[in-house]
Design a protein around this motif. Structure first.
Motif, short mmCIF file in Angstrom:
data_model
loop_
_atom_site.label_atom_id
_atom_site.label_comp_id
_atom_site.label_asym_id
_atom_site.label_seq_id
_atom_site.Cartn_x
_atom_site.Cartn_y
_atom_site.Cartn_z
N PRO A 1 4.75 6.78 -13.87
CA PRO A 1 5.51 7.75 -13.07
C PRO A 1 4.75 9.00 -12.71
CG PRO A 1 6.27 7.74 -15.34
CD PRO A 1 5.34 6.59 -15.19
N PHE A 2 3.59 9.24 -13.38
CA PHE A 2 2.83 10.46 -13.11
C PHE A 2 1.81 10.28 -11.99
CE2 PHE A 2 3.35 10.46 -17.88
CZ PHE A 2 4.56 11.12 -17.84
N GLU A 3 1.56 9.06 -11.58
CA GLU A 3 0.46 8.82 -10.65
C GLU A 3 0.62 9.61 -9.35
OE1 GLU A 3 -0.17 4.67 -10.05
OE2 GLU A 3 -1.14 4.39 -11.99
N GLN B 1 0.82 -1.22 0.00
CA GLN B 1 0.00 0.00 0.00
C GLN B 1 0.85 1.26 0.00
OE1 GLN B 1 -3.31 -0.14 -0.38
NE2 GLN B 1 -2.97 -2.35 -0.59
N SER B 2 2.18 1.09 0.01
CA SER B 2 3.05 2.25 0.06
C SER B 2 3.23 2.90 -1.30
CB SER B 2 4.42 1.85 0.62
OG SER B 2 5.03 0.89 -0.24
N ASN B 3 2.82 2.19 -2.36
CA ASN B 3 2.94 2.73 -3.71
C ASN B 3 1.57 2.78 -4.37
OD1 ASN B 3 5.84 2.93 -3.74
ND2 ASN B 3 5.86 0.69 -3.80
N PHE B 4 1.46 3.59 -5.40
CA PHE B 4 0.20 3.69 -6.13
C PHE B 4 0.15 2.55 -7.13
CE2 PHE B 4 -0.74 7.53 -4.14
CZ PHE B 4 0.40 8.32 -4.11
N ARG B 5 -0.83 1.65 -6.97
CA ARG B 5 -0.87 0.46 -7.79
C ARG B 5 -2.31 0.16 -8.22
NH1 ARG B 5 4.13 -1.12 -7.49
NH2 ARG B 5 5.32 -1.03 -5.58
N ARG B 6 -2.41 -0.63 -9.30
CA ARG B 6 -3.73 -1.02 -9.80
C ARG B 6 -3.79 -2.54 -9.88
NH1 ARG B 6 -2.41 2.76 -13.64
NH2 ARG B 6 -2.18 1.12 -15.21
N ARG B 7 -4.97 -3.10 -9.60
CA ARG B 7 -5.16 -4.54 -9.70
C ARG B 7 -5.84 -4.89 -11.02
NH1 ARG B 7 -5.09 -7.45 -4.81
NH2 ARG B 7 -4.82 -6.16 -2.97
N LYS C 1 10.22 9.01 -12.42
CA LYS C 1 9.69 8.22 -11.31
C LYS C 1 10.18 8.72 -9.96
CE LYS C 1 9.42 3.47 -9.64
NZ LYS C 1 10.01 2.12 -9.74
N LEU C 2 11.32 9.41 -9.94
CA LEU C 2 11.89 9.91 -8.69
C LEU C 2 11.28 11.24 -8.26
CD1 LEU C 2 15.68 9.15 -9.34
CD2 LEU C 2 14.07 7.80 -7.99
N TRP C 3 10.51 11.89 -9.15
CA TRP C 3 9.94 13.18 -8.80
C TRP C 3 8.93 13.03 -7.67
CZ3 TRP C 3 8.84 15.71 -14.26
CH2 TRP C 3 10.06 15.94 -14.89
N SER C 4 8.86 14.06 -6.83
CA SER C 4 8.04 14.00 -5.61
C SER C 4 6.91 15.02 -5.67
CB SER C 4 8.93 14.28 -4.40
OG SER C 4 9.45 15.60 -4.48
#
Length: 312
Positions: free
Chosen positions: A73-75, A56-62, A106-109
Motif C-alpha cells: 500500500p505504500f508504493e 500498467q495502471s497499478n504499481f506491480r512487480r514481476r 491502500k486507498l490513500w492518494s
C-alpha cells in the motif's frame, strides 16, 4: 528378542510411519491452502489477466514466473515522494500489516502522501499512534455487531485520511484546533435492520461500555428534523482516551444518506441564505423523506451533541 518385544517394535514403527504420513498430509494441505489463498489474493487485486499480462495502471512487480504481484500500500505513496522518519515508517508498516489497516491505507492518494509530510512531526506521530489503536477496538466492535446480525458499511473507509486530517487542522477556518478534537478520525458505519435497529444499537453501546468505553455524545438524527440526514451518530472514548465515531444506519438509510452527500458537499460552497444553498437543501430533504424511523428509535435521546458538533 522375544516375540512380545518384536511385536512392540513393529507397532511403534507403524505408529511412527502413520504420524509421519499424517504430518506430511497436513503440511501438504497447508501449503496447498496457502497457495490457494495467495491466488485468491492476487485475483482480488487483479494483478494480471488470463494471458499473463500485467496492468500498467497499478504499481506491480514481476517474478520469474511472470506476473506474480504483491501490491504494497505504500508504493504509490513513495512514487508521490513520501519521505518520513524511520519511526513513522515503522508505525505505518505496523498499521498496515500487523494491525489490519491494509485496506484503508491502500486507498490513500498522492495528496495523502503530501499531507503526511506537511503535518507537524507531533501531529503526524499522534495521528499514526491513534489509528494504530483501531485494530483492537475494531475487533471488539465487529464481534458485538456480528452478534446482533449486523454488518458494516464502507468498512475500508473507517480511517480518516491524512489529507482530510491536514485540511481540518490547517485549511478550514472553522476546523478543530488539535488532533484530539477530531472525533471521527476513526469512524465506523454499522447497519442494522429496521425491525431490531433500536435494540441492537443499545446492545452494541452497552457492550462497548462493558469493555471500558464511555459514551461521549449521541445524536438521534431520526428525531431531528433540522438536518437532511437520518441515523444515530455516537462518539465514544476508550480507556486510553481514543475517540471513535460510530454511525448506526438502516440498509435504506445508508443508501439514501450516501446519495445526499454530493448535494451536501455542493451546499457547503454557498452562503446559507443563497438560492443555491436553499435549493440543494430542499433536494436533500426530499430524498430523505422516503425513510421511515425504526421502531422505538425515539428512546435513544440526543446527548451532548452540540458540544461535540464543532469537530471536523
Amino acid at each position: 528378542m522375544s516375540s512380545l518385544e518384536k511385536a512392540g517394535r513393529f507397532i511403534r514403527k507403524i505408529l511412527a510411519s502413520s504420524t509421519a504420513l499424517l504430518t506430511a498430509s497436513l503440511v501438504a494441505a497447508t501449503v496447498s491452502q496457502g497457495a490457494q489463498n495467495v491466488r485468491r489474493t492476487q485475483t482480488a487485486f487483479d494483478p494480471c489477466n488470463t494471458a499473463g499480462n500485467c496492468s500498467q495502471s497499478n504499481f506491480r512487480r514481476r517474478n520469474k514466473q511472470g506476473c506474480f504481484v504483491a501490491e504494497i500500500p505504500f508504493e504509490k505513496l513513495f512514487k508521490a515522494g513520501l519521505k518520513l522518519p524511520a519511526q513513522d515508517l515503522l508505525l505505518l508498516d505496523e498499521i498496515a500489516f500487523n494491525r489490519g489497516g491494509y485496506d484503508a491505507i491502500k486507498l490513500w492518494s498522492d495528496k495523502d502522501a503530501r499531507a503526511l509530510m506537511q503535518m507537524e512531526q507531533n501531529e503526524r506521530r499522534d495521528y499514526l499512534l491513534r489509528i494504530r489503536e483501531e485494530a483492537q477496538n475494531g475487533a471488539l466492535l465487529s464481534r458485538l455487531v456480528y452478534e446482533q446480525n449486523g454488518s458494516f458499511h464502507k468498512f475500508d473507509r473507517r480511517l480518516k485520511s491524512p489529507f482530510s486530517v491536514f485540511e481540518a487542522l490547517h485549511i478550514r477556518p472553522d476546523g478543530p484546533s488539535s488532533l484530539e478534537e477530531i472525533n471521527d478520525l476513526i469512524r465506523y458505519s454499522v447497519i442494522f435492520t429496521p425491525e431490531n435497529y433500536t435494540d441492537n444499537t443499545l446492545r452494541t453501546l452497552n457492550g462497548l461500555e462493558d469493555h471500558g468505553f464511555e459514551l461521549a455524545s449521541l445524536w438521534n438524527a431520526w428525531c431531528d428534523d433540522r438536518y437532511p440526514y437520518k441515523a444515530i451518530n455516537t462518539v465514544l472514548r476508550s480507556e486510553k482516551g481514543v475517540l471513535i465515531e460510530i454511525q448506526f444506519h438502516t440498509p435504506a438509510g445508508a443508501m439514501v444518506n450516501d446519495s445526499t452527500h454530493e448535494s451536501y458537499e455542493k451546499r457547503r460552497l454557498f452562503a446559507k441564505n443563497s438560492p443555491q444553498y436553499k435549493n440543494l437543501l430542499r433536494q436533500q430533504f426530499s430524498m430523505i423523506s422516503v425513510l421511515k424511523p425504526p421502531r422505538n428509535v425515539e428512546i435513544l435521546q440526543t446527548f451532548n451533541h452540540q458540544k461535540n458538533k464543532k469537530v471536523a
